[in-house]
Design an enzyme around this catalytic site. Structure first.
Site, PDB file in Angstrom:
ATOM      1  N   HIS A 165       0.864  -1.179   0.000  1.00 46.52           N
ATOM      2  CA  HIS A 165       0.000   0.000   0.000  1.00 46.52           C
ATOM      3  C   HIS A 165       0.899   1.226   0.000  1.00 46.52           C
ATOM      4  O   HIS A 165       1.768   1.369   0.854  1.00 46.52           O
ATOM      5  CB  HIS A 165      -0.920   0.032   1.220  1.00 46.52           C
ATOM      6  CG  HIS A 165      -1.867   1.193   1.199  1.00 46.52           C
ATOM      7  ND1 HIS A 165      -3.121   1.126   0.628  1.00 46.52           N
ATOM      8  CD2 HIS A 165      -1.736   2.462   1.656  1.00 46.52           C
ATOM      9  CE1 HIS A 165      -3.721   2.290   0.743  1.00 46.52           C
ATOM     10  NE2 HIS A 165      -2.898   3.130   1.357  1.00 46.52           N
ATOM     11  N   CYS A 166       0.684   2.111  -0.959  1.00 50.55           N
ATOM     12  CA  CYS A 166       1.542   3.287  -1.112  1.00 50.55           C
ATOM     13  C   CYS A 166       0.781   4.553  -0.726  1.00 50.55           C
ATOM     14  O   CYS A 166      -0.219   4.899  -1.360  1.00 50.55           O
ATOM     15  CB  CYS A 166       2.022   3.391  -2.564  1.00 50.55           C
ATOM     16  SG  CYS A 166       3.071   4.829  -2.881  1.00 50.55           S
TER      17      CYS A 166
END
Length: 286
Positions: free
Chosen positions: A126-127
């Site tokens: 997850h960025c």
């Protein structure tokens, strides 16, 4: 597929502001001082950098808004399917992986994201900088964005240094304080960005050549340790060779590797492994 419920994100806003600042300082300060925007070299450099900036913005926007890949609610693994010799199981108990939070089985390489509160196909991570997961459907466009971002940062840094070799004119001396501020801020942004994005690019090139995700890399470290402890040799099941791994992620046509195409990626519910001989054509969408 477009994501649903995308709202305001401070990190995304910050990234867009940084892209805008670097673009305008590069074109209207560095290139203009070094070559002049009225000269042929100046126009050529401005055109090339503008194209890089547009590709950065386009790929970044797609990475933000494209859904990373969701698991169908009716997904059910077929353990008797001869074309799927690999079925991922839980470490404890040996059962097929089942997500208690989403109430469905997990396809191979899928994981639950605590931030997005859902399972993501072929989840990498997850960025926060795209306010989205990097998964099956947006991994390539995320990678392509990083490629263009690294290229643009290094290019801008070269133009920054080159423009410093030009003797200041009278009108530039009067704007000395203003120009110094632009140069200091630009250097403060470009140097760490070039290093950080360069490391990130190198990391994902390594992952692509091994056909791994970031999650699978960390899981593989543990699996390798357990295999060595038991006197066995661990091999990543999805590693089918460097070139084949590249084509699975970037596409079979080398001319489209740096373009955000995704027709070749397939459904994300089944992947080729080192233990089967499923042809590439069967992995892609019709």
């Amino acid at each position: 597929m477009k994501r649903k419920g995308v709202g305001f994100s401070l990190p995304v806003t910050a990234v867009m502001l940084v892209i805008g600042y670097i673009y305008f300082s590069t074109v209207f300060t560095f290139i203009d001082r070094w070559f002049s925007l009225t000269s042929s070299p100046g126009i050529a450099n401005a055109a090339v950098f503008t194209a890089l900036a547009l590709m950065c913005v386009y790929n970044y926007t797609v990475a933000v808004f494209r859904d990373p890949g969701w698991v169908p609610l009716n997904y059910m693994p077929d353990v008797e399917d001869p074309e799927s010799p690999v079925h991922e199981i839980k470490r404890k108990g040996g059962d097929l992986r089942y997500c208690q939070k989403c109430s469905h089985f997990k396809p191979p390489r899928a994981h639950h994201c605590r931030v997005c509160k859902r399972c993501v196909l072929r989840m990498d991570h997850h960025c926060i900088w795209i306010n989205n997961c990097v998964g099956h459907t947006n991994y390539k466009v995320f990678f392509v964005f990083v490629v263009y971002a690294v290229t643009a940062c290094v290019y801008s840094l070269v133009l920054l240094v080159g423009s410093l070799t030009v003797e200041p004119q009278d009108e530039e001396e009067e704007m000395g304080s203003y120009l110094r501020t632009i140069y200091v801020i630009s250097a403060f942004l470009l140097i760490p960005l070039s290093i950080a994005l360069g490391v990130l690019l190198g990391w994902h090139i390594y992952l692509i050549l091994q056909n791994k995700t970031t999650i699978e890399y960390h899981e593989g470290v543990r699996a390798m340790w357990l295999a060595e402890k038991g006197g066995q040799v661990y091999k990543h099941p999805y590693d089918i060779g460097a070139y084949e791994n590249l084509t699975l992620i970037l596409g079979p046509n080398i001319l489209s590797w740096l373009w955000p195409t995704s027709r070749h990626i397939g459904s994300g519910l089944r992947f080729r492994t080192a233990f089967d001989s499923i042809p590439v054509s069967s992995q892609t969408k019709p």
